[in-house]
Every structure is written in C-alpha cells, then in structure tokens.
Design a protein around this motif. Structure first.
Motif, PDB file in Angstrom:
ATOM      1  N   GLY A 123       0.819  -1.213   0.000  1.00  0.00           N
ATOM      2  CA  GLY A 123       0.000   0.000   0.000  1.00  0.00           C
ATOM      3  C   GLY A 123       0.848   1.255   0.000  1.00  0.00           C
ATOM      4  O   GLY A 123       0.562   2.212  -0.730  1.00  0.00           O
ATOM      5  N   ASP A 124       1.920   1.248   0.780  1.00  0.00           N
ATOM      6  CA  ASP A 124       2.831   2.393   0.795  1.00  0.00           C
ATOM      7  C   ASP A 124       3.479   2.586  -0.570  1.00  0.00           C
ATOM      8  O   ASP A 124       3.578   3.711  -1.075  1.00  0.00           O
ATOM      9  N   ASP A 158       2.290   1.493  -3.429  1.00  0.00           N
ATOM     10  CA  ASP A 158       1.223   1.879  -4.368  1.00  0.00           C
ATOM     11  C   ASP A 158       1.046   3.406  -4.372  1.00  0.00           C
ATOM     12  O   ASP A 158       0.918   4.022  -5.427  1.00  0.00           O
ATOM     13  N   ARG A 159       1.009   3.987  -3.179  1.00  0.00           N
ATOM     14  CA  ARG A 159       0.835   5.443  -3.076  1.00  0.00           C
ATOM     15  C   ARG A 159       2.004   6.195  -3.700  1.00  0.00           C
ATOM     16  O   ARG A 159       1.810   7.182  -4.390  1.00  0.00           O
ATOM     17  N   ARG A 160       3.232   5.693  -3.477  1.00  0.00           N
ATOM     18  CA  ARG A 160       4.404   6.348  -4.070  1.00  0.00           C
ATOM     19  C   ARG A 160       4.369   6.225  -5.599  1.00  0.00           C
ATOM     20  O   ARG A 160       4.695   7.178  -6.297  1.00  0.00           O
ATOM     21  N   ALA A 179       1.662   5.853  -7.478  1.00  0.00           N
ATOM     22  CA  ALA A 179       0.559   6.683  -7.979  1.00  0.00           C
ATOM     23  C   ALA A 179       0.953   8.158  -8.003  1.00  0.00           C
ATOM     24  O   ALA A 179       0.544   8.900  -8.902  1.00  0.00           O
ATOM     25  N   ALA A 180       1.757   8.560  -7.038  1.00  0.00           N
ATOM     26  CA  ALA A 180       2.197   9.957  -6.979  1.00  0.00           C
ATOM     27  C   ALA A 180       3.359  10.216  -7.931  1.00  0.00           C
ATOM     28  O   ALA A 180       3.739  11.365  -8.143  1.00  0.00           O
ATOM     29  N   ASP A 212       6.410   9.176  -7.395  1.00  0.00           N
ATOM     30  CA  ASP A 212       7.614   9.356  -6.575  1.00  0.00           C
ATOM     31  C   ASP A 212       8.456   8.100  -6.424  1.00  0.00           C
ATOM     32  O   ASP A 212       9.519   8.151  -5.793  1.00  0.00           O
ATOM     33  N   TRP A 249       8.303  -3.518  -5.556  1.00  0.00           N
ATOM     34  CA  TRP A 249       6.847  -3.684  -5.592  1.00  0.00           C
ATOM     35  C   TRP A 249       6.479  -4.921  -6.393  1.00  0.00           C
ATOM     36  O   TRP A 249       5.650  -5.721  -5.964  1.00  0.00           O
ATOM     37  N   ASN A 303      -6.979  -4.499   3.368  1.00  0.00           N
ATOM     38  CA  ASN A 303      -7.432  -3.585   2.298  1.00  0.00           C
ATOM     39  C   ASN A 303      -7.700  -2.223   2.801  1.00  0.00           C
ATOM     40  O   ASN A 303      -8.189  -1.717   3.574  1.00  0.00           O
TER      41      ASN A 303
END
Length: 117
Positions: free
Chosen positions: A59-60, A62-64, A66-67, A69, A78, A117
């Motif tokens: 999840g961490d 995924d956020r990076r 998506a951003a 970064d 990943w 989730n």
C-alpha cells in the motif's frame, strides 16, 4: 430482439433478486466477524501475519507509484513483493476454503484478510 431477451431474463427489474450466499457469507460485505477466542481463527490470523505486513508495505509503495515518486528500485521491489503476496494469498485461500472450515469461521477468516485492504 434484444429488448425481448432482456425482458425475458428479468433485466427490466429495478433491483437485483436476493440470493443466499453458498459460501457462508464469504465475499458478502456485512458486519465483521472476529471469533478472536477460536483457536482455528487465531491460527489463521498467525498464518496471515506475513501476508498482512506485505499488503501494508504494498500500500505504501502503491501510493508512491501513484504519486510518481517511486524510484526504479521501489518499482522492482513492488513487483517482487506483489508476486510473493499473490502466492501467499493463494496459500491462505487454500486454508480459508478447506472443507474442514465451517461457514462461521470462514467468515471470520475472510475479515482477517479484509483488514489488509
């Protein structure tokens, strides 16, 4: 022609007919079930610990990603973790859907996996 097929199949209804789940409610959202004092469920929680940690780490990442970064190394990490997580989920599903697991326990075990989730 298509309209008559849709009408004949019941697709003109405003709502879906109620269908009883065949799997003890697994996959049907509702109230979470924990059964924390049940040894089978507690054992499954222990079995799922690594999977839940991997899902949190994914999840961490995924956020990076998506951003925009994420570094190339993080993207590769990943991919590797996703592959490992997929294998672990298959292993956990084998336990979850074993014939020896009754519907109430299966639902509690399902909610353990949902916590990722």
């Amino acid at each position: 022609m298509l309209a008559s097929i849709l009408l004949a199949s019941g697709c003109d209804r405003g709502e879906m007919p109620a269908v009883e789940p065949e799997d003890g409610g697994v996959g049907v959202l509702g109230e979470p079930v924990s059964l924390d004092d049940d040894p089978v469920v507690a054992g499954f929680r222990a079995e799922a610990a690594d999977y839940l940690e991997m899902r949190a780490a994914l999840g961490d990442l995924d956020r990076r990603m998506a951003a925009g970064d994420a570094t190339p190394e993080e993207v590769e990490a990943w991919r590797a973790m996703q592959e490992k997580c997929d294998g672990e989920r298959l292993r956990l599903n084998t336990i979850l859907y074993a014939d020896s697991v009754d519907p109430e326990r299966r639902r509690a075990m399902f909610w353990i996996l949902q916590s990722a989730n």
